[in-house]
Design a protein around this motif. Structure first.
Motif, short mmCIF file in Angstrom:
data_model
loop_
_atom_site.label_atom_id
_atom_site.label_comp_id
_atom_site.label_asym_id
_atom_site.label_seq_id
_atom_site.Cartn_x
_atom_site.Cartn_y
_atom_site.Cartn_z
N VAL A 193 -6.65 -7.81 10.25
CA VAL A 193 -5.76 -7.19 9.31
C VAL A 193 -4.39 -7.02 10.27
N GLU A 194 -3.35 -7.46 9.95
CA GLU A 194 -2.31 -7.40 10.48
C GLU A 194 -1.26 -6.20 10.16
N ASP A 195 -1.06 -5.88 8.94
CA ASP A 195 -0.22 -5.06 8.43
C ASP A 195 -0.99 -4.27 7.05
N THR A 196 -0.53 -3.17 6.76
CA THR A 196 -0.91 -2.43 5.65
C THR A 196 0.20 -1.85 4.72
N LEU A 197 -0.01 -1.75 3.44
CA LEU A 197 0.88 -1.05 2.74
C LEU A 197 0.36 -0.41 1.41
N GLU A 198 0.84 0.66 0.88
CA GLU A 198 0.46 1.10 -0.31
C GLU A 198 1.17 0.57 -1.53
N ALA A 199 0.63 0.51 -2.79
CA ALA A 199 1.06 -0.37 -3.93
C ALA A 199 0.54 0.51 -4.98
N GLY A 200 1.55 0.74 -6.02
CA GLY A 200 0.96 1.31 -7.35
C GLY A 200 0.29 0.38 -8.19
N LEU A 201 -0.57 0.95 -9.21
CA LEU A 201 -1.13 -0.13 -10.08
C LEU A 201 -0.61 0.49 -11.59
N ALA A 202 -0.44 -0.54 -12.30
CA ALA A 202 0.06 -0.55 -13.62
C ALA A 202 -1.28 -0.67 -14.41
#
Length: 160
Positions: free
Chosen positions: A27-36
């Protein structure tokens, strides 16, 4: 200049967790995303029913999509219930999508979800990871390190 603090996401209730990712990928990088999501999908998630074991994310036509995530039909839903394995749109800024697309195309990385959770405001979020696949040798080393840590902790516990 002060060092930036590591990113921590505001997870109140974790619905689905993909623990296998850290074994199969670096795992290099993490980010948060919303879900539709539709209404019955949110209700099924609040009931704690979801699996993201075989799921991944991809960028198509300038939009990010979560593919193969299983949110089963809501038990008290009617004929307007949702499809369990439909592609779900990820809510990201255009710059974030471009960054992900560049990493996937140039560096040969994969977008995999680490967890689905609800934040403090009650929104369903996905923790995405930019990851590089591990070879069999790397997986063996991971197993070896994990076993050694377990043995070391047991030895320290026994010796006092």
């Amino acid at each position: 200049m002060a060092r930036p603090k590591p990113v921590t996401f505001d997870k109140v209730k974790t619905v689905a967790d993909n623990r296998r990712v850290r074994f199969d990928y670096f795992v290099e990088d993490t980010l948060e995303a919303g879900l539709a999501l539709s209404g019955t999908e949110v209700k099924a998630l609040r009931a704690g029913e979801a699996t993201i074991r075989e799921s991944y994310a991809e960028v198509r036509d300038g939009q990010a999509w979560l593919i193969n995530a299983n949110i089963p039909e809501y038990s008290h839903g009617n004929r307007l219930n949702h499809e369990p394995r439909r592609p779900r749109k990820l809510l990201l800024h255009a710059r974030e999508i471009e960054k992900l697309l560049g990493a996937v195309e140039r560096k040969g990385m994969t977008l995999v979800p680490l967890s689905i959770y609800f934040n403090r405001t009650g929104r369903a979020k996905v923790e995405l990871a930019l990851a590089k696949g591990k070879q069999t040798v790397d997986k063996r080393n991971t197993i070896k390190e994990r076993d050694w840590k377990r043995d070391k902790a047991r030895l320290i516990r026994e010796k006092g």
